[in-house]
Scaffold this active site. Structure first.
Site, mmCIF file in Angstrom:
data_model
loop_
_atom_site.group_PDB
_atom_site.id
_atom_site.type_symbol
_atom_site.label_atom_id
_atom_site.label_comp_id
_atom_site.label_asym_id
_atom_site.label_seq_id
_atom_site.Cartn_x
_atom_site.Cartn_y
_atom_site.Cartn_z
ATOM 1 N N THR A 64 -31.975 -22.119 11.649
ATOM 2 C CA THR A 64 -32.123 -23.563 11.417
ATOM 3 C C THR A 64 -30.901 -24.197 10.761
ATOM 4 O O THR A 64 -30.761 -25.416 10.761
ATOM 5 C CB THR A 64 -33.328 -23.830 10.496
ATOM 6 O OG1 THR A 64 -33.056 -23.288 9.192
ATOM 7 C CG2 THR A 64 -34.586 -23.182 11.062
ATOM 8 N N ASP A 92 -17.398 -14.214 3.513
ATOM 9 C CA ASP A 92 -17.049 -12.944 4.148
ATOM 10 C C ASP A 92 -15.586 -12.597 3.921
ATOM 11 O O ASP A 92 -15.237 -11.436 3.676
ATOM 12 C CB ASP A 92 -17.334 -13.009 5.659
ATOM 13 C CG ASP A 92 -18.810 -12.857 5.977
ATOM 14 O OD1 ASP A 92 -19.557 -12.380 5.105
ATOM 15 O OD2 ASP A 92 -19.212 -13.217 7.094
ATOM 16 N N ASP A 117 -15.629 -17.701 7.779
ATOM 17 C CA ASP A 117 -16.633 -17.689 6.712
ATOM 18 C C ASP A 117 -15.951 -17.330 5.399
ATOM 19 O O ASP A 117 -15.471 -16.211 5.222
ATOM 20 C CB ASP A 117 -17.727 -16.660 7.044
ATOM 21 C CG ASP A 117 -18.875 -16.709 6.047
ATOM 22 O OD1 ASP A 117 -18.648 -16.351 4.860
ATOM 23 O OD2 ASP A 117 -19.991 -17.065 6.439
ATOM 24 N N ARG A 159 -27.681 -19.850 4.057
ATOM 25 C CA ARG A 159 -27.943 -20.677 5.235
ATOM 26 C C ARG A 159 -28.751 -19.889 6.246
ATOM 27 O O ARG A 159 -28.311 -18.834 6.716
ATOM 28 C CB ARG A 159 -26.620 -21.148 5.850
ATOM 29 C CG ARG A 159 -26.797 -22.119 6.997
ATOM 30 C CD ARG A 159 -25.505 -22.790 7.383
ATOM 31 N NE ARG A 159 -24.537 -21.874 7.961
ATOM 32 C CZ ARG A 159 -23.392 -22.274 8.525
ATOM 33 N NH1 ARG A 159 -23.079 -23.550 8.536
ATOM 34 N NH2 ARG A 159 -22.558 -21.396 9.028
#
Length: 211
Positions: free
Chosen positions: A110, A205, A202, A106
């Site tokens: 944006t 992560d 996340d 990602r």
């Protein structure tokens, strides 16, 4: 619980393990292990309606007619990196499944999905494909993955995630209304950084101990 083409897997074991995953104090090892276990439980739910065909076998006592899954083997298609967290648990239930890999990240500015790797069986049109990603947040990665798989001929597609945001679900269903979704929970909303709230952070992560 099923609403339209979205199924929330509310099995007590799934919800129990999801609560453990959300805990910010869960270790990297514990997070990986529990995500693997939830993957196995979700695989059980998402394959519940696979078609069967009769097969004749012999037990130690006599011949009989049993049932086996009809058609070619499943394809498990994790979206890298976090989707790999579901893979071992699902393969433990369907060890003969083929595995596709879809590399997307990602863009932090944006929030759009950028592809960096794609490898899949050549006969996707003949197989049921389970697309795996723990988080359906903005849905940009999920939509890009499905676009790519459909371009390669896949038509029987199912999306499996751990958490979904209402915004991501709406965008996903607008782009791919034919693809059913299985998730363990639909959370409140996305924050300004595109993270699911309350979420679990996340997933990639937390799986790999990176930041």
């Amino acid at each position: 619980m099923s609403t339209g083409r979205v199924t929330v897997v509310d099995h007590p074991l799934v919800q129990h393990k999801l609560t453990y995953l959300r805990d910010k104090n869960r270790s990297t090892k514990g997070f990986r292990q529990i995500l693997n276990e939830i993957g196995m439980l979700l695989a059980y739910e998402v394959t519940r309606d696979l078609p069967l065909e009769p097969v004749t076998i012999e037990t130690p006592l006599q011949p009989m007619q049993g049932q086996q899954i009809q058609g070619k083997k499943l394809v498990l298609a994790p979206i890298l990196r976090a989707g790999v967290g579901f893979l071992d648990g699902m393969l433990s239930l369907v060890p003969s499944a083929r595995v596709a890999h879809i590399g997307l990240y990602r863009d932090p500015e944006t929030l759009e999905a950028v592809e960096y790797y794609f490898k899949a069986p050549s006969d996707l049109a003949d197989r049921t494909v389970l697309v795996l990603d723990p988080m359906l947040a903005t849905a940009n990665s999920a939509i890009a993955a499905l676009d790519r798989l459909k371009a390669r001929g896949a038509s029987d597609l199912r999306f499996v995630c751990l958490l979904a945001a209402p915004e991501g679900l709406a965008k996903f269903q607008a782009a791919h209304p034919d693809v059913p979704v299985w998730t363990a929970a639909i959370d409140s909303h996305l924050n300004d950084h595109g993270y699911i709230v309350p979420g679990l952070g996340d997933a990639g992560d937390r799986m790999y101990g990176t930041r």
